[in-house]
Write a protein that holds these residues in place. Structure first.
Motif, PDB file in Angstrom:
ATOM      1  N   SER A  58      67.726  65.024  53.971  1.00 40.92           N
ATOM      2  CA  SER A  58      69.111  65.491  53.955  1.00 40.92           C
ATOM      3  C   SER A  58      69.948  64.656  54.921  1.00 40.92           C
ATOM      4  O   SER A  58      69.555  64.424  56.071  1.00 40.92           O
ATOM      5  N   LYS A  59      71.116  64.228  54.461  1.00 44.15           N
ATOM      6  CA  LYS A  59      72.034  63.462  55.315  1.00 44.15           C
ATOM      7  C   LYS A  59      72.522  64.320  56.486  1.00 44.15           C
ATOM      8  O   LYS A  59      72.691  63.829  57.593  1.00 44.15           O
ATOM      9  N   ASN A  60      72.717  65.616  56.246  1.00 43.67           N
ATOM     10  CA  ASN A  60      73.151  66.507  57.326  1.00 43.67           C
ATOM     11  C   ASN A  60      72.074  66.648  58.398  1.00 43.67           C
ATOM     12  O   ASN A  60      72.384  66.699  59.591  1.00 43.67           O
ATOM     13  N   ASP A  61      70.812  66.690  57.974  1.00 41.23           N
ATOM     14  CA  ASP A  61      69.721  66.753  58.937  1.00 41.23           C
ATOM     15  C   ASP A  61      69.652  65.461  59.747  1.00 41.23           C
ATOM     16  O   ASP A  61      69.453  65.484  60.964  1.00 41.23           O
ATOM     17  N   TYR A  62      69.809  64.336  59.080  1.00 41.31           N
ATOM     18  CA  TYR A  62      69.816  63.033  59.753  1.00 41.31           C
ATOM     19  C   TYR A  62      70.949  63.002  60.782  1.00 41.31           C
ATOM     20  O   TYR A  62      70.742  62.613  61.944  1.00 41.31           O
ATOM     21  N   ALA A  63      72.121  63.448  60.380  1.00 44.16           N
ATOM     22  CA  ALA A  63      73.272  63.468  61.295  1.00 44.16           C
ATOM     23  C   ALA A  63      72.980  64.358  62.502  1.00 44.16           C
ATOM     24  O   ALA A  63      73.382  64.035  63.629  1.00 44.16           O
ATOM     25  N   ARG A  64      72.273  65.449  62.295  1.00 46.26           N
ATOM     26  CA  ARG A  64      71.922  66.354  63.399  1.00 46.26           C
ATOM     27  C   ARG A  64      71.009  65.640  64.394  1.00 46.26           C
ATOM     28  O   ARG A  64      71.181  65.768  65.605  1.00 46.26           O
ATOM     29  N   PHE A  65      70.033  64.887  63.909  1.00 47.09           N
ATOM     30  CA  PHE A  65      69.162  64.134  64.806  1.00 47.09           C
ATOM     31  C   PHE A  65      69.962  63.093  65.595  1.00 47.09           C
ATOM     32  O   PHE A  65      69.671  62.835  66.766  1.00 47.09           O
ATOM     33  N   LEU A  66      70.966  62.519  64.972  1.00 43.71           N
ATOM     34  CA  LEU A  66      71.810  61.554  65.670  1.00 43.71           C
ATOM     35  C   LEU A  66      72.648  62.247  66.745  1.00 43.71           C
ATOM     36  O   LEU A  66      72.914  61.669  67.800  1.00 43.71           O
ATOM     37  N   GLU A  67      73.046  63.499  66.501  1.00 44.09           N
ATOM     38  CA  GLU A  67      73.738  64.281  67.522  1.00 44.09           C
ATOM     39  C   GLU A  67      72.814  64.546  68.710  1.00 44.09           C
ATOM     40  O   GLU A  67      73.238  64.478  69.864  1.00 44.09           O
ATOM     41  N   ILE A  68      71.566  64.855  68.414  1.00 46.18           N
ATOM     42  CA  ILE A  68      70.592  65.096  69.483  1.00 46.18           C
ATOM     43  C   ILE A  68      70.380  63.820  70.296  1.00 46.18           C
ATOM     44  O   ILE A  68      70.317  63.855  71.528  1.00 46.18           O
ATOM     45  N   ALA A  69      70.295  62.682  69.599  1.00 47.01           N
ATOM     46  CA  ALA A  69      70.161  61.394  70.289  1.00 47.01           C
ATOM     47  C   ALA A  69      71.353  61.164  71.217  1.00 47.01           C
ATOM     48  O   ALA A  69      71.192  60.709  72.358  1.00 47.01           O
ATOM     49  N   THR A  70      72.544  61.501  70.741  1.00 43.89           N
ATOM     50  CA  THR A  70      73.751  61.348  71.554  1.00 43.89           C
ATOM     51  C   THR A  70      73.693  62.267  72.769  1.00 43.89           C
ATOM     52  O   THR A  70      74.058  61.865  73.879  1.00 43.89           O
TER      53      THR A  70
END
Length: 119
Positions: A58-70
């Motif tokens: 899921s693109k939304n899940d991927y985006a969430r992991f990128l938020e966590i990275a941030t």
């Protein structure tokens, strides 16, 4: 080669972690379980979350992991302020780390935007 390895954002995150390790290696030995460990774990978390997110369907899940990275990146920045104030590294080293974090943050933001726009 895994798909995340091709991402410049991930590659730069590895370099960022190297920088954090380099800058924390001279922290006082009695701080190894404090700021040294916290900064290193947060720095490693940036590249790890980019890699984990790349495996999401899921693109939304991927985006969430990128938020966590941030968030992990921001933790390093916050901790670096404390480290600098405590005299663990110089103003020049602080500026170098801060500049690298700014670049990494912009790249993470751009990647997240790209991921969400592709849905």
């Amino acid at each position: 080669m895994f798909n995340f390895e091709k991402l410049e954002t991930w590659q730069k995150a590895i370099v960022f972690a190297d920088l954090v390790y380099e800058m924390t290696c001279n922290f006082p030995s009695d701080e190894r379980f404090g700021p040294t460990n916290q900064m290193r774990r947060a720095a490693v978390s940036v590249s790890s979350n980019i890699a984990e997110g790349a495996a999401c369907s899921s693109k939304n899940d991927y985006a969430r992991f990128l938020e966590i990275a941030t968030g992990s990146l921001f933790a390093v920045v916050s901790q670096s302020f404390i480290g600098q104030r405590q005299g663990f590294f110089s103003e020049a080293d602080f500026k170098r780390l801060y500049a690298a974090a700014e670049e990494q943050g912009k790249m993470l933001s751009g990647l997240r935007r790209s991921v969400l726009e592709s849905t």
